[in-house]
Design a protein around this motif. Structure first.
Motif, PDB file in Angstrom:
ATOM      1  N   PRO A  62      11.533   9.558  55.371  1.00 34.77           N
ATOM      2  CA  PRO A  62      12.367   8.334  55.130  1.00 34.77           C
ATOM      3  C   PRO A  62      11.423   7.122  54.570  1.00 34.77           C
ATOM      4  CG  PRO A  62      12.998   9.333  57.178  1.00 34.77           C
ATOM      5  CD  PRO A  62      11.910  10.151  56.833  1.00 34.77           C
ATOM      6  N   GLU A  63      10.118   7.344  54.725  1.00 38.45           N
ATOM      7  CA  GLU A  63       9.261   6.177  54.441  1.00 38.45           C
ATOM      8  C   GLU A  63       8.933   6.438  52.851  1.00 38.45           C
ATOM      9  OE1 GLU A  63       8.575   8.297  56.384  1.00 38.45           O
ATOM     10  OE2 GLU A  63       6.551   9.444  56.314  1.00 38.45           O
ATOM     11  N   MET A  64       9.250   7.749  52.392  1.00 38.24           N
ATOM     12  CA  MET A  64       9.021   8.084  50.975  1.00 38.24           C
ATOM     13  C   MET A  64      10.114   7.665  50.099  1.00 38.24           C
ATOM     14  SD  MET A  64       5.882   8.556  50.549  1.00 38.24           S
ATOM     15  CE  MET A  64       6.215   8.846  48.804  1.00 38.24           C
ATOM     16  N   VAL A  65      11.422   7.961  50.859  1.00 38.97           N
ATOM     17  CA  VAL A  65      12.997   7.704  50.142  1.00 38.97           C
ATOM     18  C   VAL A  65      12.752   6.228  49.614  1.00 38.97           C
ATOM     19  CG1 VAL A  65      15.084   7.496  50.410  1.00 38.97           C
ATOM     20  CG2 VAL A  65      14.025   9.333  51.503  1.00 38.97           C
ATOM     21  N   VAL A  66      12.271   5.479  50.359  1.00 39.57           N
ATOM     22  CA  VAL A  66      12.458   4.101  49.922  1.00 39.57           C
ATOM     23  C   VAL A  66      11.305   3.460  49.140  1.00 39.57           C
ATOM     24  CG1 VAL A  66      13.864   3.247  51.742  1.00 39.57           C
ATOM     25  CG2 VAL A  66      11.371   3.265  52.148  1.00 39.57           C
ATOM     26  N   ALA A  67      10.107   4.645  48.877  1.00 40.35           N
ATOM     27  CA  ALA A  67       9.084   4.104  47.992  1.00 40.35           C
ATOM     28  C   ALA A  67       9.203   4.650  46.559  1.00 40.35           C
ATOM     29  CB  ALA A  67       7.673   5.051  48.779  1.00 40.35           C
ATOM     30  N   PHE A  68      10.292   5.615  46.257  1.00 37.36           N
ATOM     31  CA  PHE A  68      10.277   5.974  45.002  1.00 37.36           C
ATOM     32  C   PHE A  68      10.813   4.962  43.875  1.00 37.36           C
ATOM     33  CE2 PHE A  68      10.971  10.634  46.722  1.00 37.36           C
ATOM     34  CZ  PHE A  68       9.624  10.651  46.584  1.00 37.36           C
ATOM     35  N   GLY A  69       9.996   4.594  43.018  1.00 33.97           N
ATOM     36  CA  GLY A  69      10.462   3.475  42.182  1.00 33.97           C
ATOM     37  C   GLY A  69       9.927   3.904  40.988  1.00 33.97           C
ATOM     38  N   THR A  70       8.960   4.688  40.719  1.00 32.67           N
ATOM     39  CA  THR A  70       8.440   5.146  39.088  1.00 32.67           C
ATOM     40  C   THR A  70       8.238   6.513  39.157  1.00 32.67           C
ATOM     41  OG1 THR A  70       6.271   4.858  39.961  1.00 32.67           O
ATOM     42  CG2 THR A  70       7.325   2.665  39.261  1.00 32.67           C
ATOM     43  N   LEU A  71       8.122   6.793  38.003  1.00 30.18           N
ATOM     44  CA  LEU A  71       7.766   8.222  37.591  1.00 30.18           C
ATOM     45  C   LEU A  71       6.227   8.834  38.453  1.00 30.18           C
ATOM     46  CD1 LEU A  71       8.275  10.782  35.961  1.00 30.18           C
ATOM     47  CD2 LEU A  71       6.710   9.972  34.378  1.00 30.18           C
ATOM     48  N   ALA A  72       5.477   7.743  38.385  1.00 34.70           N
ATOM     49  CA  ALA A  72       3.942   7.760  38.965  1.00 34.70           C
ATOM     50  C   ALA A  72       4.348   8.188  40.514  1.00 34.70           C
ATOM     51  CB  ALA A  72       3.357   6.748  38.689  1.00 34.70           C
ATOM     52  N   ASP A  73       5.086   7.230  41.238  1.00 36.46           N
ATOM     53  CA  ASP A  73       5.326   7.493  42.469  1.00 36.46           C
ATOM     54  C   ASP A  73       6.157   8.953  43.125  1.00 36.46           C
ATOM     55  OD1 ASP A  73       4.790   4.987  43.000  1.00 36.46           O
ATOM     56  OD2 ASP A  73       7.173   4.381  42.953  1.00 36.46           O
ATOM     57  N   ILE A  74       6.777   9.558  41.994  1.00 38.78           N
ATOM     58  CA  ILE A  74       7.295  10.857  42.440  1.00 38.78           C
ATOM     59  C   ILE A  74       6.261  11.707  42.186  1.00 38.78           C
ATOM     60  CG2 ILE A  74       8.835  12.446  41.531  1.00 38.78           C
ATOM     61  CD1 ILE A  74      10.592  10.050  40.384  1.00 38.78           C
ATOM     62  N   ALA A  75       5.382  11.505  41.196  1.00 34.96           N
ATOM     63  CA  ALA A  75       4.344  12.559  40.709  1.00 34.96           C
ATOM     64  C   ALA A  75       3.114  12.654  42.104  1.00 34.96           C
ATOM     65  CB  ALA A  75       3.701  12.057  39.535  1.00 34.96           C
ATOM     66  N   ALA A  76       3.013  11.405  42.688  1.00 28.29           N
ATOM     67  CA  ALA A  76       2.133  11.283  43.725  1.00 28.29           C
ATOM     68  C   ALA A  76       2.496  11.988  44.778  1.00 28.29           C
ATOM     69  CB  ALA A  76       1.771   9.669  43.861  1.00 28.29           C
ATOM     70  N   TYR A  77       3.965  11.854  45.148  1.00 25.34           N
ATOM     71  CA  TYR A  77       4.683  12.579  46.432  1.00 25.34           C
ATOM     72  C   TYR A  77       4.656  13.973  46.085  1.00 25.34           C
ATOM     73  CZ  TYR A  77       7.779  14.365  49.476  1.00 25.34           C
ATOM     74  OH  TYR A  77       8.374  15.293  50.666  1.00 25.34           O
ATOM     75  N   LEU A  78       4.996  14.405  44.712  1.00 20.53           N
ATOM     76  CA  LEU A  78       4.741  16.070  44.617  1.00 20.53           C
ATOM     77  C   LEU A  78       3.559  16.472  44.889  1.00 20.53           C
ATOM     78  CD1 LEU A  78       7.055  16.225  41.367  1.00 20.53           C
ATOM     79  CD2 LEU A  78       7.770  16.995  43.644  1.00 20.53           C
TER      80      LEU A  78
END
Lengths: 85, 198
Positions: A62-78
């Motif tokens: 859940p804390e990541m669902v609301v954190a995704f806002g940029t391509l870089a956020d997604i890359a960092a999560y992956l």
């Protein structure tokens, strides 16, 4: 991002965002962000998170669902999701 | 003077609300707006899951009573209609807390042909303007459920801040405890974003 893992994560994120938005990967710039990249709409966002979950074989917390806002956020999560703890 | 509870006097309903955007008309729902389509939305599990309400059969009388329960002072039920065309595609419910000058909004776009077309962003912008400028609240907020990704997207895209996660806060229609987010937008944040847009 300079190391190969970071670059790989960025390219995976780009591929997933492109598929979710129905765009070519070349159209997804490094600065793609909610509000700034028009094809990234609410339905694309849903498809994107589903695709991330498939890619990482796990639910996005859940804390990541609301954190995704940029391509870089997604890359960092992956990158973090694929790094052994 | 006799001691006792003061007699409760119901406040008169406020005037109907009409808001126009580039592509849509938002207006207070009327009894005559109850249609088979509107009834069908209440029976749709996917739509109702977004409101964390079970899909259920409702009849015209019940929906008319529901519409009448909104007073246009502290509770608003605004239909979303295409403009031009006047096709009813969804609705907002808004609950205003006058004491703390805040307002909570919920939205359902029932017509799937309009999903992914930015309807919520366009129409909620008009509602936010109305709430800050006319109703004079200082804060607008909403509480999407943990897996309602389109809703979460819309709050983020509209400049709301995720203020927290209410962990395992509610029980969904499947009986599972789920998280709920709190997204808030302050008047000054909205005004600043409007200035940036211009």
């Amino acid at each position: 991002m300079t190391n190969p893992h970071d670059i790989e994560a960025l390219e995976t994120a780009r591929r997933l965002l492109a598929a979710a938005t129905g765009c070519a990967t070349a159209d997804v710039g490094d600065d793609a962000a909610i509000g700034a990249f028009e094809p990234w709409d609410s339905l694309a966002h849903m498809r994107l998170i589903m695709a991330i979950e498939e890619e990482t074989a796990g639910e996005v917390p859940p804390e990541m669902v609301v954190a995704f806002g940029t391509l870089a956020d997604i890359a960092a999560y992956l990158e973090s999701a694929q790094t052994p703890a | 003077m006799p001691i006792g509870k003061p007699k409760k006097v119901a406040a008169k309903p406020g005037p109907p609300v009409i808001l126009e955007t580039e592509n849509y008309l938002l207006r207070s729902m009327r009894e005559e707006d109850v249609s088979e389509k509107y009834i069908a939305w209440a029976k749709d599990p996917e739509l109702m899951e977004g409101l964390n309400a079970p899909a259920r059969s409702v009849n015209r009388t019940q929906l008319k009573r529901y519409i009448k329960s909104f007073d246009n002072r502290t509770k608003y039920h605004l239909g979303v209609f295409t403009e031009p065309g006047g096709v009813h595609i969804g609705f907002f419910t808004i609950y205003v807390d006058n004491k703390f000058r805040s307002a909570q909004t919920n939205v359902v776009i029932g017509d799937r042909d309009y999903w992914g077309k930015g309807v919520v962003l366009e129409t909620r912008a008009a509602i936010i303007d109305f709430l800050f400028e006319v109703v004079k609240v200082d804060k607008v907020w909403g509480t999407p459920y943990e897996r309602n990704f389109p809703s979460i997207f819309n709050y983020k895209a509209q400049g709301f801040t995720c203020e927290g996660v209410l962990r395992k806060h509610i029980v969904n229609v499947k009986g599972q405890r789920i998280d709920q987010y709190v997204f808030g937008l302050l008047r000054e944040e909205w005004l600043a974003s409007r200035e940036t847009d211009e």
